[in-house]
Design an enzyme around this catalytic site. Structure first.
Site, mmCIF file in Angstrom:
data_model
loop_
_atom_site.group_PDB
_atom_site.id
_atom_site.type_symbol
_atom_site.label_atom_id
_atom_site.label_comp_id
_atom_site.label_asym_id
_atom_site.label_seq_id
_atom_site.Cartn_x
_atom_site.Cartn_y
_atom_site.Cartn_z
ATOM 1 N N LYS A 185 0.907 -1.412 -0.043
ATOM 2 C CA LYS A 185 -0.025 -0.047 -0.111
ATOM 3 C C LYS A 185 0.846 1.297 -0.070
ATOM 4 O O LYS A 185 0.546 2.169 -0.610
ATOM 5 C CB LYS A 185 -0.831 -0.079 1.222
ATOM 6 C CG LYS A 185 -2.015 -1.079 1.326
ATOM 7 C CD LYS A 185 -3.118 -0.947 0.419
ATOM 8 C CE LYS A 185 -3.904 -2.213 0.379
ATOM 9 N NZ LYS A 185 -5.123 -2.095 -0.585
ATOM 10 N N GLU B 82 -9.996 5.582 3.250
ATOM 11 C CA GLU B 82 -10.606 4.603 3.609
ATOM 12 C C GLU B 82 -9.761 3.508 4.106
ATOM 13 O O GLU B 82 -8.542 3.249 3.613
ATOM 14 C CB GLU B 82 -11.875 4.068 2.787
ATOM 15 C CG GLU B 82 -11.247 3.057 1.632
ATOM 16 C CD GLU B 82 -10.239 3.514 0.759
ATOM 17 O OE1 GLU B 82 -10.034 4.944 0.707
ATOM 18 O OE2 GLU B 82 -9.624 2.870 0.168
ATOM 19 N N SER C 275 1.679 -9.658 -0.808
ATOM 20 C CA SER C 275 1.455 -8.227 -0.581
ATOM 21 C C SER C 275 1.649 -7.606 0.821
ATOM 22 O O SER C 275 1.889 -6.191 0.895
ATOM 23 C CB SER C 275 0.072 -7.944 -1.100
ATOM 24 O OG SER C 275 -0.782 -8.550 -0.400
#
Ligand SMILES: Cc1ncc(COP(=O)(O)O)c(C=O)c1O
Lengths: 263, 390
Positions: free
Chosen positions: B96, B118, B375
């Site tokens: 991210k 969010e 990830s």
């Protein structure tokens, strides 16, 4: 500038506006307990158009009150079809429009949805998450059955955008009163009158302020510039708290206030 | 450039479409902001100074390039060559941060003062809070109440980083509703605020911009595979929530022969079980009922608990370039433990989905090279797993 084929809604609203009347548009969430009687009460107490919300699971333009009303209606089993069936039984003299999110339209299919609305006696549609650039296919379907697509204009729009929004609007143009979602506010935002003024400069179509017009005093203030107002959360809250009679009383109060200020 | 030279994953059309998916279905209020963001991104992305600044942050702050790691034990056990792209080793613990550093740097360049975001698992929220702290901006993160509960560690991390975390109690109280609330906030605050969307979803230009910010995953991985093995992998596998880590790694291989696999949770299979729909600003596959009401997703993993998917995935699925199978929560719990025990790596529950698919399908991939995007790391999930495993 005016096309030869004005929608029936626009013909009605222009005539009233030109006769000096300010237009009052209460909003009622379809499927919410008491909603049909609330619409009858609003019609009997001076509404010029009534906006019926088709509840959606993800209402991004709505604040807590209308979110809660939508959720209650959905929990009670409301669907677009059940609401349109309810609309057929209303027998009111006031033009009815729907407010719905675009996925409701998209899922049904543009042509099918337009004809469902038309057959239920609905004369217009407000789709808050369908901006000008994406509105083509829906507008074509709505135009084909003479249903008015009421475009929203936002305070953030640059000057060059407003005439284009107005050119695509049918019935009236919905002048968004503030930066934010539906809900009651203690004061009318300064943006409300500013945007309505900008719109009046570029269009002859009725300009109606909605979102954040929360009581009769604010309605009077908004009507100094605009041709009318939409009252949403303040109506829905009354329906949830006091039932259809409370809606009737409130609509009568706002009607009286805006009429008194225009004589 | 001739059409035949153009990557399958190039720019969307002028209206933000990937095939018939994407677009910009937002309230009028947000249209100018989306247009402004698109113009600013286009300009910055073509500006060597912006690119150099971002590259430096990715290198010196996030720790890129992330390495690749071959899983010798697990590979031998499964009969494949299993290679991980180690996004778990980035600062803040997931992919991210790539997107967030890009967006917050861009927001600063645009003169914005506040960041709203969010989050599902909290990884995007933590990354946003981190970048905001680094670049001197305020940050507010919306998180579904269910996720606040199951990802408590990340809630505390965000607060430590100076962000305000607001629990969202509407709807399914998960990622979908956090997006709704962030969008409502943005409608009201748009003049001073940048909405830092956490995946390849939302209105144009987000799906494109976020994919570009994650392209670094695929570019690095392709180079690393060629250098290490002299060839491209046969399979590239990633989990799909909104789909950002998947598009990041896919972008490096979409024009090779590798099969691209995006793994969705069985309870949130937008491509697998959805139909085209419009929510959160985009037209894409969406789980919905017969009237177009959005259905609630149900997944053990907060980061994948989402009924939609980024529009470019819908496009890649529609042209048959990528496949979107599903795995169950039970398979995921197994895979989570398998990786920990055989490789000494605790994966995030999200990417444990990718491993769950790989271990299930390994018999059909014998001898093949499988590149999996790891990830994120699983520290955030340890509390939840303690309860599940008892
Ligand atoms: C580690 C990790 N992987 C994957 C995801 C899913 O997001 P996306 O599909 O955008 O990569 C998340 C989201 O929270 C995550 O934390």
């Amino acid at each position: 500038m005016i096309s030869t084929s004005l929608t029936p809604l626009e013909v009605t609203l222009r005539a009233k506006r030109d006769a000096g009347r300010k237009l009052l548009v209460p909003y009622v969430t379809g499927g919410l307990k008491g909603w049909t009687d609330a619409i009858r009460a609003a019609a009997a107490n001076g509404a010029d158009v009534i906006e019926i919300g088709l509840p959606f699971s993800d209402p991004v333009m709505d604040g807590p009150i209308i979110q809660q009303a939508s959720q209650q209606a959905l929990d009670d089993g409301a669907t677009p079809i059940s609401i349109l069936e309810g609309v057929r039984t209303l027998d009111v003299d006031v033009p009815l429009v729907v407010m719905c999110y675009y996925n409701t339209v998209h899922h049904a299919g543009h042509e099918r949805f337009a004809s469902q609305l038309f057959q239920a006696g609905i004369v217009g549609a407000i789709i808050p998450d369908l901006p000008l650039e994406e509105s083509g296919p829906w507008c074509a379907a709505a135009d084909a059955v003479g249903l008015a697509t009421i475009m929203l204009a936002a305070p953030t729009a640059p000057d060059e955008r407003l005439p284009r929004v107005c050119a695509r609007a049918r019935g009236f143009v919905y002048s968004v009163g503030l930066l934010g979602v539906t809900g009651e506010r203690t004061e009318l935002a300064a943006t409300a009158s500013l945007l309505a003024k900008r719109l009046k400069k570029v269009t002859d179509i009725p300009v109606i302020i909605g979102v954040g017009v929360s009581n009769s005093a604010q309605a009077v203030e908004a009507c100094k510039v605009a041709d009318g107002i939409v009252q949403g959360a303040s109506v829905v809250r009354r329906l949830m708290e006091g039932g259809p009679d409370a809606v009737g009383a409130y609509v009568a109060e706002v009607r009286a206030a805006i009429d008194a200020s225009t004589v | 450039m001739s059409i035949s030279n153009q990557s399958i994953m190039s720019e969307p059309s002028e209206s933000g479409r990937f095939g018939e998916f994407g677009g910009r279905f937002v309230p009028e209020t947000l249209v100018p902001a989306c247009q402004e963001l698109e113009a600013a991104f286009r300009e910055a992305w073509a500006d060597p100074i912006f690119r150099a600044e971002l590259d430096q942050l990715l290198k010196e702050y996030a720790g890129r390039p992330s390495m690749i790691t071959e899983c010798y034990q697990l590979g031998a056990k499964l009969g494949i060559r299993l290679v991980l792209k180690r996004e778990d080793l980035n600062h803040t613990g997931s992919h991210k941060i790539n997107n967030v550093l890009g967006q917050v740097l861009l927001a600063k360049r645009m003169g914005k003062k506040h960041i709203v975001a969010e989050t599902g698992a909290g990884q995007h929220g933590v990354a946003s809070a981190t970048a905001a702290a680094l670049m001197g901006m305020s940050c507010k993160v919306y998180m579904g109440a269910v996720d606040v509960e199951r990802q408590g560690l990340n809630v505390f991390r965000m607060k430590l980083l100076g962000a305000e975390v607001e629990a969202v109690h509407s709807g399914s109280r998960t990622l979908k509703d956090a997006v709704n609330e962030a969008m409502r906030d943005w409608v009201a605050s748009v003049e001073s605020t940048h909405y830092c969307l956490g995946s390849v979803m939302g209105p144009h230009p987000y799906p494109w911009m976020v994919r570009e910010f994650h392209r670094v995953i695929g570019s690095e991985a392709r180079e690393q595979c060629l250098e290490r093995y002299g060839s491209d992998p046969d399979f590239v596998v990633a989990c799909v929530g909104g789909g950002s880590n998947a598009l990041g790694i896919f972008s490096g291989f979409v024009d090779t022969k590798a099969r691209l696999i995006g793994v969705e949770p069985a309870g949130g299979a937008a491509v697998g079980r959805g139909q085209p729909g419009v929510v959160h600003g985009m037209r894409s596959y969406l789980m919905q009922d017969e009237y177009g009401q959005v259905q609630e997703a149900h997944s053990i993993s907060a980061g994948l608990d989402y009924p939609g998917v980024g529009p470019e995935h819908s496009y890649l699925a529609s042209i048959g370039r990528a496949e979107y199978p599903t795995v169950t929560d039970t398979e995921v719990i197994e895979a989570f433990q398998l990786m920990a025990k055989t490789e000494g790596i605790i994966p995030a529950l999200e990417c444990a989905h990718a491993l769950a698919w790989i271990s299930r399908e390994a018999p059909k991939m014998q001898g093949k090279t499988v590149l999996m995007n790891l990830s994120g790391r699983g520290d955030k999930d340890v509390g939840q797993m303690m309860e599940i495993l008892g």
